[in-house]
Design an enzyme around this catalytic site. Structure first.
Site, PDB file in Angstrom:
ATOM      1  N   TYR A  14       0.834  -1.211   0.000  1.00  0.00           N
ATOM      2  CA  TYR A  14       0.000   0.000   0.000  1.00  0.00           C
ATOM      3  C   TYR A  14       0.863   1.252   0.000  1.00  0.00           C
ATOM      4  O   TYR A  14       1.599   1.517   0.948  1.00  0.00           O
ATOM      5  CB  TYR A  14      -0.904  -0.014   1.224  1.00  0.00           C
ATOM      6  CG  TYR A  14      -2.072   0.936   1.119  1.00  0.00           C
ATOM      7  CD1 TYR A  14      -3.205   0.579   0.399  1.00  0.00           C
ATOM      8  CD2 TYR A  14      -2.063   2.161   1.751  1.00  0.00           C
ATOM      9  CE1 TYR A  14      -4.289   1.430   0.300  1.00  0.00           C
ATOM     10  CE2 TYR A  14      -3.144   3.029   1.660  1.00  0.00           C
ATOM     11  CZ  TYR A  14      -4.251   2.657   0.935  1.00  0.00           C
ATOM     12  OH  TYR A  14      -5.316   3.509   0.846  1.00  0.00           O
ATOM     13  N   TYR A  30      -5.373   5.180  -7.706  1.00  0.00           N
ATOM     14  CA  TYR A  30      -5.700   5.026  -6.284  1.00  0.00           C
ATOM     15  C   TYR A  30      -7.126   4.537  -6.168  1.00  0.00           C
ATOM     16  O   TYR A  30      -8.064   5.314  -6.115  1.00  0.00           O
ATOM     17  CB  TYR A  30      -5.520   6.364  -5.565  1.00  0.00           C
ATOM     18  CG  TYR A  30      -5.819   6.317  -4.083  1.00  0.00           C
ATOM     19  CD1 TYR A  30      -5.002   5.620  -3.212  1.00  0.00           C
ATOM     20  CD2 TYR A  30      -6.923   6.979  -3.556  1.00  0.00           C
ATOM     21  CE1 TYR A  30      -5.268   5.581  -1.854  1.00  0.00           C
ATOM     22  CE2 TYR A  30      -7.192   6.945  -2.199  1.00  0.00           C
ATOM     23  CZ  TYR A  30      -6.370   6.253  -1.355  1.00  0.00           C
ATOM     24  OH  TYR A  30      -6.639   6.210  -0.014  1.00  0.00           O
TER      25      TYR A  30
END
Lengths: 385, 137
Positions: A289, A339
Protein backbone atom coordinates in the site's frame (compact mmCIF):
# COMPACT_ATOMS: atom_id res chain seq x y z
CA UNK A 1 -5.82 -15.84 13.24
CA UNK A 2 -6.94 -16.66 9.68
CA UNK A 3 -6.98 -20.46 9.44
CA UNK A 4 -8.34 -21.22 5.98
CA UNK A 5 -5.04 -21.83 4.24
CA UNK A 6 -5.46 -22.75 0.58
CA UNK A 7 -9.18 -23.53 1.02
CA UNK A 8 -10.32 -20.47 -0.98
CA UNK A 9 -9.11 -18.84 -4.14
CA UNK A 10 -9.45 -15.79 -6.31
CA UNK A 11 -10.90 -17.07 -9.57
CA UNK A 12 -11.58 -13.85 -11.43
CA UNK A 13 -10.49 -10.23 -11.64
CA UNK A 14 -11.98 -7.22 -13.38
CA UNK A 15 -11.66 -3.48 -13.46
CA UNK A 16 -12.75 -0.33 -15.25
CA UNK A 17 -10.43 2.14 -16.87
CA UNK A 18 -8.67 4.35 -14.34
CA UNK A 19 -9.31 8.02 -15.08
CA UNK A 20 -9.58 11.51 -13.62
CA UNK A 21 -13.20 11.74 -14.68
CA UNK A 22 -15.17 8.59 -15.33
CA UNK A 23 -18.22 10.56 -16.47
CA UNK A 24 -20.50 7.98 -14.89
CA UNK A 25 -21.96 7.24 -11.45
CA UNK A 26 -19.99 5.02 -9.07
CA UNK A 27 -22.66 2.32 -9.31
CA UNK A 28 -21.91 1.89 -13.00
CA UNK A 29 -18.20 1.55 -12.29
CA UNK A 30 -18.87 -1.13 -9.67
CA UNK A 31 -21.17 -3.08 -12.00
CA UNK A 32 -18.63 -2.99 -14.84
CA UNK A 33 -15.80 -4.27 -12.64
CA UNK A 34 -17.97 -6.98 -11.07
CA UNK A 35 -19.27 -8.21 -14.43
CA UNK A 36 -15.73 -8.42 -15.74
CA UNK A 37 -14.54 -10.36 -12.67
CA UNK A 38 -17.38 -12.86 -13.01
CA UNK A 39 -16.74 -13.22 -16.73
CA UNK A 40 -13.00 -13.62 -16.11
CA UNK A 41 -13.80 -16.51 -13.77
CA UNK A 42 -16.42 -17.97 -16.11
CA UNK A 43 -19.10 -17.73 -13.42
CA UNK A 44 -22.66 -16.85 -14.38
CA UNK A 45 -23.70 -13.71 -12.53
CA UNK A 46 -26.84 -15.55 -11.41
CA UNK A 47 -24.56 -17.82 -9.38
CA UNK A 48 -23.07 -14.94 -7.41
CA UNK A 49 -24.58 -14.95 -3.93
CA UNK A 50 -22.28 -12.64 -1.98
CA UNK A 51 -20.94 -9.10 -2.44
CA UNK A 52 -18.58 -7.21 -0.15
CA UNK A 53 -17.19 -3.71 -0.40
CA UNK A 54 -15.73 -1.06 1.88
CA UNK A 55 -16.26 2.64 1.93
CA UNK A 56 -14.83 5.90 3.04
CA UNK A 57 -15.82 8.94 1.08
CA UNK A 58 -17.17 8.02 -2.33
CA UNK A 59 -18.71 4.57 -2.66
CA UNK A 60 -21.74 2.52 -3.53
CA UNK A 61 -23.41 -0.09 -1.31
CA UNK A 62 -22.99 -3.81 -2.06
CA UNK A 63 -26.74 -4.29 -2.09
CA UNK A 64 -27.12 -1.64 -4.80
CA UNK A 65 -24.63 -3.51 -6.96
CA UNK A 66 -26.42 -6.80 -6.31
CA UNK A 67 -29.62 -5.16 -7.47
CA UNK A 68 -28.05 -3.66 -10.57
CA UNK A 69 -26.53 -7.03 -11.46
CA UNK A 70 -29.91 -8.73 -11.07
CA UNK A 71 -28.55 -11.28 -8.65
CA UNK A 72 -31.45 -13.52 -7.61
CA UNK A 73 -30.16 -14.44 -4.16
CA UNK A 74 -27.61 -12.08 -2.64
CA UNK A 75 -27.41 -13.90 0.67
CA UNK A 76 -24.45 -11.91 1.86
CA UNK A 77 -24.21 -8.23 0.89
CA UNK A 78 -21.97 -6.38 3.32
CA UNK A 79 -20.18 -3.02 3.46
CA UNK A 80 -17.23 -2.51 5.73
CA UNK A 81 -16.37 0.95 7.01
CA UNK A 82 -12.82 1.65 6.00
CA UNK A 83 -10.44 3.24 3.63
CA UNK A 84 -7.38 1.62 2.18
CA UNK A 85 -6.94 -0.42 5.33
CA UNK A 86 -9.79 -2.76 4.36
CA UNK A 87 -8.75 -3.95 0.88
CA UNK A 88 -7.52 -7.34 2.05
CA UNK A 89 -9.98 -7.53 4.92
CA UNK A 90 -12.90 -7.86 2.52
CA UNK A 91 -11.20 -10.60 0.52
CA UNK A 92 -10.39 -12.54 3.67
CA UNK A 93 -13.96 -11.99 4.84
CA UNK A 94 -15.26 -13.48 1.61
CA UNK A 95 -13.41 -16.70 2.44
CA UNK A 96 -14.85 -16.62 5.96
CA UNK A 97 -18.36 -16.08 4.61
CA UNK A 98 -18.03 -19.06 2.27
CA UNK A 99 -16.57 -21.21 5.04
CA UNK A 100 -19.56 -20.39 7.23
CA UNK A 101 -22.05 -21.32 4.54
CA UNK A 102 -23.37 -17.77 4.07
CA UNK A 103 -22.32 -17.71 0.42
CA UNK A 104 -20.56 -19.73 -2.30
CA UNK A 105 -19.30 -17.21 -4.86
CA UNK A 106 -18.46 -13.78 -3.53
CA UNK A 107 -17.59 -10.64 -5.47
CA UNK A 108 -15.37 -8.21 -3.59
CA UNK A 109 -15.14 -4.74 -5.06
CA UNK A 110 -14.10 -1.13 -4.52
CA UNK A 111 -15.59 1.59 -6.68
CA UNK A 112 -15.06 5.32 -6.39
CA UNK A 113 -15.07 8.57 -8.26
CA UNK A 114 -12.15 9.65 -6.12
CA UNK A 115 -11.14 12.52 -8.40
CA UNK A 116 -14.31 13.77 -10.08
CA UNK A 117 -16.54 13.00 -7.09
CA UNK A 118 -15.65 13.00 -3.42
CA UNK A 119 -12.01 14.03 -3.01
CA UNK A 120 -10.35 12.81 0.15
CA UNK A 121 -8.77 15.70 1.97
CA UNK A 122 -10.68 18.20 -0.09
CA UNK A 123 -11.78 19.93 3.06
CA UNK A 124 -13.87 19.39 6.14
CA UNK A 125 -16.95 20.93 7.66
CA UNK A 126 -16.29 24.25 9.32
CA UNK A 127 -17.58 22.80 12.58
CA UNK A 128 -15.06 20.38 14.05
CA UNK A 129 -16.92 17.80 16.10
CA UNK A 130 -15.74 14.69 17.90
CA UNK A 131 -12.07 13.92 17.55
CA UNK A 132 -11.60 16.54 14.84
CA UNK A 133 -12.14 19.34 17.38
CA UNK A 134 -8.60 18.58 18.59
CA UNK A 135 -7.01 18.43 15.13
CA UNK A 136 -8.82 20.34 12.37
CA UNK A 137 -8.78 23.80 14.04
CA UNK A 138 -4.99 23.66 13.80
CA UNK A 139 -5.07 23.06 10.06
CA UNK A 140 -4.43 19.30 10.33
CA UNK A 141 -7.00 18.17 7.84
CA UNK A 142 -5.67 16.15 4.93
CA UNK A 143 -4.11 12.73 4.55
CA UNK A 144 -0.84 14.02 3.14
CA UNK A 145 -0.54 16.14 6.28
CA UNK A 146 -1.24 13.20 8.57
CA UNK A 147 1.16 10.85 6.86
CA UNK A 148 3.91 13.48 6.62
CA UNK A 149 3.82 13.60 10.42
CA UNK A 150 4.63 9.88 10.54
CA UNK A 151 7.36 10.23 7.94
CA UNK A 152 9.02 13.03 9.90
CA UNK A 153 9.16 10.84 12.99
CA UNK A 154 10.90 8.08 11.04
CA UNK A 155 13.37 10.63 9.72
CA UNK A 156 14.07 11.88 13.24
CA UNK A 157 14.56 8.37 14.57
CA UNK A 158 16.44 6.68 11.72
CA UNK A 159 17.72 9.37 9.37
CA UNK A 160 15.39 8.36 6.56
CA UNK A 161 15.79 10.95 3.80
CA UNK A 162 14.25 12.45 0.68
CA UNK A 163 16.45 10.53 -1.73
CA UNK A 164 15.24 7.23 -0.27
CA UNK A 165 11.63 8.32 -0.76
CA UNK A 166 12.54 9.44 -4.26
CA UNK A 167 13.80 5.96 -5.17
CA UNK A 168 10.37 4.59 -4.34
CA UNK A 169 8.58 7.12 -6.57
CA UNK A 170 11.03 6.61 -9.44
CA UNK A 171 10.88 2.80 -9.23
CA UNK A 172 7.10 2.62 -9.23
CA UNK A 173 6.83 5.04 -12.14
CA UNK A 174 9.24 2.85 -14.07
CA UNK A 175 6.93 -0.10 -13.43
CA UNK A 176 3.93 1.95 -14.51
CA UNK A 177 5.62 2.76 -17.80
CA UNK A 178 5.07 -0.91 -18.69
CA UNK A 179 1.43 -0.96 -17.58
CA UNK A 180 -1.14 0.16 -20.13
CA UNK A 181 -3.72 0.71 -17.38
CA UNK A 182 -1.55 3.12 -15.40
CA UNK A 183 -2.67 6.75 -15.27
CA UNK A 184 0.91 8.07 -15.05
CA UNK A 185 3.32 6.31 -17.39
CA UNK A 186 5.96 8.93 -18.14
CA UNK A 187 9.22 7.89 -16.45
CA UNK A 188 10.65 10.24 -13.82
CA UNK A 189 14.20 10.73 -12.58
CA UNK A 190 15.55 11.50 -9.14
CA UNK A 191 16.03 15.09 -10.34
CA UNK A 192 12.34 15.23 -11.27
CA UNK A 193 11.47 13.97 -7.82
CA UNK A 194 13.69 16.48 -6.04
CA UNK A 195 12.34 19.30 -8.20
CA UNK A 196 8.70 18.50 -7.48
CA UNK A 197 7.21 21.07 -5.16
CA UNK A 198 6.61 20.55 -1.47
CA UNK A 199 2.98 19.94 -0.56
CA UNK A 200 3.53 19.34 3.13
CA UNK A 201 7.14 18.94 4.25
CA UNK A 202 8.64 16.41 4.20
CA UNK A 203 6.37 15.34 1.28
CA UNK A 204 6.71 16.59 -2.27
CA UNK A 205 4.07 16.21 -4.95
CA UNK A 206 5.68 12.96 -6.16
CA UNK A 207 5.40 11.39 -2.69
CA UNK A 208 1.63 11.49 -2.93
CA UNK A 209 -0.64 9.04 -4.75
CA UNK A 210 -3.01 9.89 -7.56
CA UNK A 211 -6.64 10.86 -7.19
CA UNK A 212 -8.57 8.47 -9.39
CA UNK A 213 -11.95 7.38 -10.64
CA UNK A 214 -12.41 3.67 -11.18
CA UNK A 215 -13.44 0.32 -9.79
CA UNK A 216 -11.95 -3.12 -9.41
CA UNK A 217 -13.35 -6.45 -8.31
CA UNK A 218 -12.30 -10.02 -7.61
CA UNK A 219 -14.34 -13.20 -7.39
CA UNK A 220 -13.60 -15.41 -4.38
CA UNK A 221 -14.76 -18.99 -4.30
CA UNK A 222 -13.87 -22.39 -2.87
CA UNK A 223 -10.63 -23.99 -4.05
CA UNK A 224 -12.48 -27.00 -5.46
CA UNK A 225 -14.87 -24.83 -7.47
CA UNK A 226 -12.05 -22.60 -8.65
CA UNK A 227 -10.23 -25.55 -10.23
CA UNK A 228 -13.07 -25.94 -12.72
CA UNK A 229 -13.15 -22.27 -13.72
CA UNK A 230 -11.49 -20.49 -16.63
CA UNK A 231 -8.17 -19.56 -15.01
CA UNK A 232 -5.70 -21.32 -12.80
CA UNK A 233 -6.79 -20.43 -9.24
CA UNK A 234 -4.80 -18.07 -7.09
CA UNK A 235 -5.05 -19.44 -3.56
CA UNK A 236 -5.39 -17.42 -0.38
CA UNK A 237 -2.67 -18.77 1.90
CA UNK A 238 -3.22 -16.49 4.85
CA UNK A 239 -3.98 -13.02 6.01
CA UNK A 240 -4.49 -10.67 8.90
CA UNK A 241 -6.26 -7.47 9.82
CA UNK A 242 -5.80 -5.10 12.72
CA UNK A 243 -3.45 -2.76 14.47
CA UNK A 244 -2.09 -2.00 17.87
CA UNK A 245 -3.48 -0.30 20.96
CA UNK A 246 -4.57 3.35 20.82
CA UNK A 247 -5.47 3.38 17.13
CA UNK A 248 -7.47 6.54 17.66
CA UNK A 249 -11.03 7.41 16.85
CA UNK A 250 -10.78 7.90 13.12
CA UNK A 251 -8.37 6.90 10.42
CA UNK A 252 -5.85 9.58 11.07
CA UNK A 253 -6.11 11.21 14.46
CA UNK A 254 -3.40 8.96 15.91
CA UNK A 255 -2.90 11.31 18.85
CA UNK A 256 -2.30 8.48 21.26
CA UNK A 257 -0.45 6.08 18.93
CA UNK A 258 2.77 5.19 20.77
CA UNK A 259 5.36 5.24 17.98
CA UNK A 260 4.72 7.05 14.72
CA UNK A 261 7.70 5.43 13.03
CA UNK A 262 6.02 2.03 13.21
CA UNK A 263 2.58 1.29 11.78
CA UNK A 264 -0.07 -1.46 11.77
CA UNK A 265 2.20 -3.85 9.89
CA UNK A 266 4.35 -4.50 12.94
CA UNK A 267 1.26 -5.60 14.85
CA UNK A 268 -0.23 -8.01 12.31
CA UNK A 269 2.95 -9.50 10.81
CA UNK A 270 3.11 -12.52 13.13
CA UNK A 271 -0.49 -13.53 12.42
CA UNK A 272 0.01 -12.96 8.71
CA UNK A 273 3.07 -15.17 8.32
CA UNK A 274 1.86 -17.86 10.74
CA UNK A 275 -1.47 -18.15 8.93
CA UNK A 276 0.25 -18.47 5.55
CA UNK A 277 2.98 -20.83 6.77
CA UNK A 278 5.65 -18.82 4.96
CA UNK A 279 7.81 -15.82 5.78
CA UNK A 280 9.04 -12.65 4.12
CA UNK A 281 11.94 -14.54 2.58
CA UNK A 282 9.47 -16.63 0.55
CA UNK A 283 7.73 -13.70 -1.15
CA UNK A 284 8.48 -13.33 -4.87
CA UNK A 285 6.56 -10.13 -5.49
CA UNK A 286 4.81 -7.69 -3.16
CA UNK A 287 2.11 -5.13 -3.84
CA UNK A 288 2.40 -2.82 -0.84
CA UNK A 289 0.00 0.00 0.00
CA UNK A 290 1.61 3.19 -1.25
CA UNK A 291 -0.77 6.05 -0.63
CA UNK A 292 2.54 7.84 0.02
CA UNK A 293 6.11 6.80 -0.75
CA UNK A 294 6.92 6.65 2.94
CA UNK A 295 4.21 4.10 3.78
CA UNK A 296 6.32 1.53 1.91
CA UNK A 297 9.15 1.93 4.40
CA UNK A 298 7.08 1.28 7.52
CA UNK A 299 5.47 -1.76 5.96
CA UNK A 300 8.76 -3.29 4.77
CA UNK A 301 10.03 -2.94 8.32
CA UNK A 302 6.82 -4.01 10.02
CA UNK A 303 6.33 -7.13 7.94
CA UNK A 304 9.92 -8.17 8.59
CA UNK A 305 11.52 -7.75 5.18
CA UNK A 306 14.13 -5.53 6.84
CA UNK A 307 14.91 -4.43 10.37
CA UNK A 308 13.42 -1.25 11.81
CA UNK A 309 15.17 1.77 10.39
CA UNK A 310 16.53 -0.09 7.36
CA UNK A 311 13.57 0.49 5.04
CA UNK A 312 14.96 3.66 3.49
CA UNK A 313 18.41 2.29 2.59
CA UNK A 314 16.76 -0.93 1.32
CA UNK A 315 14.57 1.03 -1.10
CA UNK A 316 17.52 3.14 -2.25
CA UNK A 317 19.61 0.01 -2.90
CA UNK A 318 17.57 -1.04 -5.90
CA UNK A 319 16.15 -4.06 -4.09
CA UNK A 320 12.56 -3.04 -4.84
CA UNK A 321 12.99 -2.84 -8.62
CA UNK A 322 11.72 -5.55 -10.96
CA UNK A 323 15.19 -7.11 -11.07
CA UNK A 324 15.80 -6.62 -7.34
CA UNK A 325 15.47 -9.06 -4.47
CA UNK A 326 11.92 -7.89 -3.68
CA UNK A 327 10.04 -6.44 -6.64
CA UNK A 328 7.40 -4.04 -5.35
CA UNK A 329 4.27 -2.53 -6.87
CA UNK A 330 4.87 -3.91 -10.31
CA UNK A 331 1.82 -2.09 -11.74
CA UNK A 332 3.05 1.29 -10.54
CA UNK A 333 1.09 1.22 -7.31
CA UNK A 334 -1.25 3.86 -6.01
CA UNK A 335 1.45 6.40 -6.82
CA UNK A 336 1.42 5.77 -10.57
CA UNK A 337 -1.27 3.26 -11.63
CA UNK A 338 -4.33 4.54 -9.77
CA UNK A 339 -5.70 5.03 -6.28
CA UNK A 340 -8.60 2.62 -5.98
CA UNK A 341 -8.12 2.50 -2.25
CA UNK A 342 -5.59 -0.29 -2.53
CA UNK A 343 -7.84 -2.82 -4.19
CA UNK A 344 -5.88 -2.58 -7.45
CA UNK A 345 -2.96 -4.11 -5.53
CA UNK A 346 -4.96 -7.33 -5.15
CA UNK A 347 -5.63 -7.51 -8.89
CA UNK A 348 -1.96 -6.98 -9.74
CA UNK A 349 -0.90 -9.74 -7.32
CA UNK A 350 -3.34 -12.16 -8.95
CA UNK A 351 -2.11 -11.26 -12.44
CA UNK A 352 1.53 -11.68 -11.40
CA UNK A 353 0.76 -15.16 -10.05
CA UNK A 354 -1.09 -16.05 -13.24
CA UNK A 355 1.88 -14.86 -15.30
CA UNK A 356 -0.30 -12.34 -17.11
CA UNK A 357 1.79 -9.20 -16.65
CA UNK A 358 3.63 -9.08 -19.97
CA UNK A 359 6.71 -6.84 -19.94
CA UNK A 360 6.47 -6.20 -16.20
CA UNK A 361 6.02 -9.88 -15.27
CA UNK A 362 8.25 -11.14 -12.46
CA UNK A 363 9.51 -14.44 -13.82
CA UNK A 364 8.62 -17.44 -11.69
CA UNK A 365 6.46 -15.53 -9.24
CA UNK A 366 4.77 -18.11 -7.02
CA UNK A 367 4.04 -16.27 -3.80
CA UNK A 368 2.75 -12.70 -3.54
CA UNK A 369 2.00 -10.34 -0.67
CA UNK A 370 -0.68 -7.67 -0.86
CA UNK A 371 -1.07 -5.08 1.87
CA UNK A 372 -3.54 -2.33 2.65
CA UNK A 373 -3.20 0.49 5.11
CA UNK A 374 -0.59 2.98 6.16
CA UNK A 375 -1.21 4.16 9.67
CA UNK A 376 -2.78 2.58 12.73
CA UNK A 377 -4.75 -0.29 11.17
CA UNK A 378 -4.57 -2.34 8.02
CA UNK A 379 -4.77 -5.73 6.38
CA UNK A 380 -2.51 -8.03 4.42
CA UNK A 381 -2.82 -11.25 2.50
CA UNK A 382 -0.46 -13.90 1.12
CA UNK A 383 -1.43 -15.47 -2.20
CA UNK A 384 0.09 -18.34 -4.21
CA UNK A 385 -0.47 -19.93 -7.58
CA UNK B 1 -21.94 34.60 6.03
CA UNK B 2 -18.63 33.46 4.64
CA UNK B 3 -18.94 29.85 3.59
CA UNK B 4 -15.28 29.18 4.18
CA UNK B 5 -13.86 29.48 7.68
CA UNK B 6 -11.30 27.55 9.63
CA UNK B 7 -12.84 24.59 11.41
CA UNK B 8 -14.27 25.71 14.75
CA UNK B 9 -14.06 23.25 17.65
CA UNK B 10 -17.49 22.21 18.90
CA UNK B 11 -17.32 21.31 22.61
CA UNK B 12 -19.27 18.26 23.73
CA UNK B 13 -20.11 16.74 27.11
CA UNK B 14 -16.60 15.34 27.46
CA UNK B 15 -14.57 18.23 26.11
CA UNK B 16 -16.42 21.31 27.43
CA UNK B 17 -14.11 21.78 30.44
CA UNK B 18 -11.06 21.69 28.15
CA UNK B 19 -12.42 24.51 25.98
CA UNK B 20 -13.70 26.44 29.00
CA UNK B 21 -10.14 26.20 30.24
CA UNK B 22 -8.56 27.61 27.11
CA UNK B 23 -10.96 30.56 27.22
CA UNK B 24 -9.61 31.20 30.73
CA UNK B 25 -6.05 30.78 29.38
CA UNK B 26 -5.54 27.55 31.29
CA UNK B 27 -4.53 24.21 29.82
CA UNK B 28 -6.73 21.70 31.65
CA UNK B 29 -6.33 17.98 31.15
CA UNK B 30 -8.73 15.31 32.37
CA UNK B 31 -7.40 13.08 35.15
CA UNK B 32 -8.74 9.76 36.45
CA UNK B 33 -9.27 10.19 40.18
CA UNK B 34 -9.15 6.43 40.67
CA UNK B 35 -5.74 5.61 39.14
CA UNK B 36 -4.39 9.08 38.42
CA UNK B 37 -3.86 8.57 34.67
CA UNK B 38 -4.18 11.72 32.57
CA UNK B 39 -6.26 11.31 29.44
CA UNK B 40 -6.45 13.31 26.25
CA UNK B 41 -8.69 13.57 24.33
CA UNK B 42 -11.33 13.72 27.04
CA UNK B 43 -13.86 10.95 27.39
CA UNK B 44 -16.23 9.37 29.88
CA UNK B 45 -14.10 6.59 31.32
CA UNK B 46 -10.47 5.76 31.90
CA UNK B 47 -8.88 3.48 29.32
CA UNK B 48 -6.50 2.22 32.01
CA UNK B 49 -8.81 1.29 34.92
CA UNK B 50 -12.26 1.99 33.36
CA UNK B 51 -13.35 4.19 36.23
CA UNK B 52 -15.77 7.03 35.40
CA UNK B 53 -14.40 9.16 38.23
CA UNK B 54 -12.40 12.10 36.92
CA UNK B 55 -11.48 15.71 37.46
CA UNK B 56 -9.48 18.33 35.56
CA UNK B 57 -5.96 19.40 36.38
CA UNK B 58 -4.08 22.40 35.08
CA UNK B 59 -0.81 21.34 33.48
CA UNK B 60 2.34 23.37 32.97
CA UNK B 61 1.80 23.90 29.26
CA UNK B 62 5.39 22.93 28.67
CA UNK B 63 6.37 20.10 26.41
CA UNK B 64 8.53 18.90 23.54
CA UNK B 65 8.03 18.47 19.81
CA UNK B 66 7.56 14.77 18.97
CA UNK B 67 7.06 15.28 15.23
CA UNK B 68 6.03 18.11 12.93
CA UNK B 69 5.10 19.06 9.39
CA UNK B 70 5.27 22.27 7.39
CA UNK B 71 2.11 22.78 5.37
CA UNK B 72 2.91 24.46 2.03
CA UNK B 73 -0.18 23.61 -0.01
CA UNK B 74 -3.37 25.11 1.42
CA UNK B 75 -6.43 22.86 1.70
CA UNK B 76 -9.00 24.27 1.43
CA UNK B 77 -7.32 27.13 -0.41
CA UNK B 78 -10.06 29.57 0.59
CA UNK B 79 -9.28 28.99 4.26
CA UNK B 80 -5.56 28.39 4.43
CA UNK B 81 -4.32 30.30 1.39
CA UNK B 82 -3.15 33.18 3.58
CA UNK B 83 -1.78 30.91 6.31
CA UNK B 84 0.80 28.79 4.52
CA UNK B 85 3.44 27.91 5.32
CA UNK B 86 2.46 26.87 8.82
CA UNK B 87 3.64 24.20 11.25
CA UNK B 88 1.50 21.47 12.78
CA UNK B 89 3.18 19.43 15.49
CA UNK B 90 2.57 16.54 17.81
CA UNK B 91 3.60 17.86 21.22
CA UNK B 92 4.36 15.68 24.21
CA UNK B 93 3.41 17.63 27.32
CA UNK B 94 5.74 17.21 30.27
CA UNK B 95 2.88 15.59 32.19
CA UNK B 96 2.70 12.77 29.64
CA UNK B 97 -0.12 13.37 27.15
CA UNK B 98 0.26 14.22 23.48
CA UNK B 99 -1.57 17.02 21.67
CA UNK B 100 -1.87 18.36 18.14
CA UNK B 101 -1.22 22.06 17.74
CA UNK B 102 0.64 24.71 15.79
CA UNK B 103 4.14 25.97 16.53
CA UNK B 104 4.15 29.74 16.27
CA UNK B 105 6.59 32.46 17.15
CA UNK B 106 9.51 31.12 15.13
CA UNK B 107 10.43 30.49 11.52
CA UNK B 108 8.67 27.40 10.16
CA UNK B 109 12.05 25.83 9.40
CA UNK B 110 13.44 26.51 12.87
CA UNK B 111 11.43 23.70 14.47
CA UNK B 112 13.53 20.73 15.59
CA UNK B 113 12.91 17.35 17.15
CA UNK B 114 12.46 17.47 20.93
CA UNK B 115 12.44 21.26 20.82
CA UNK B 116 11.07 22.58 24.15
CA UNK B 117 7.85 24.52 23.66
CA UNK B 118 5.25 26.21 25.85
CA UNK B 119 1.58 26.96 25.44
CA UNK B 120 0.20 30.31 24.35
CA UNK B 121 -3.48 31.06 23.96
CA UNK B 122 -4.76 32.47 20.69
CA UNK B 123 -8.23 33.75 19.96
CA UNK B 124 -9.87 31.63 17.28
CA UNK B 125 -13.13 31.79 15.38
CA UNK B 126 -16.54 31.42 16.96
CA UNK B 127 -15.38 32.75 20.32
CA UNK B 128 -13.08 29.77 20.84
CA UNK B 129 -9.52 30.03 22.16
CA UNK B 130 -6.93 27.64 20.76
CA UNK B 131 -3.90 26.41 22.71
CA UNK B 132 -0.85 26.93 20.50
CA UNK B 133 2.82 26.50 21.26
CA UNK B 134 5.95 28.61 20.89
CA UNK B 135 9.60 27.86 21.62
CA UNK B 136 10.34 28.02 25.34
CA UNK B 137 11.96 31.28 26.33
Amino acid sequence: MFTLKDKYAIAGVGETAYTKNSGTPVLNLAVEACLKAAEDAGVDVKDIDGLISYNFGDSVPAIAVATALGIPHAGYAVDFAGGGNAANLITLSAAAAIESGLAKNVLCFRAMNGRSGFRLGGGREMQARGITQYTAPFGWITYPQAMAMWARRHMIKYGTNAEQLGHIAVTFRDNASLNERAMQRTPITMDDYMASRFIVEPFRMLDICLESDGACAVLVTGADRAKDMKHKPVYIMGGAYGGGPDQGEDLFDAIRWPDHSRNYAAYIADDLWKSAGVGPQDVDVAEIYDCFTYSIIMQLEGFGFVKEGEGGPFCASGAIARDGSLPLNTHGGLLSEAYIHGFNHVLEAVRQLRGDCGPRQIEGAEIALTTAGAMTCGSAMVLRN
Amino acid sequence: MNEFTKPIPVPDADSAPFWDGTRAHKLLIQRCTNCGTLRFPARKSCGHCHSDASDWTEVSGKGRVYSWIVVNHPVPREVYGQEVPYVVALIDLDEGVRMVSNIIGCDVHAVTAEMPVEVVFEAGQGGMVLPKFKPQA
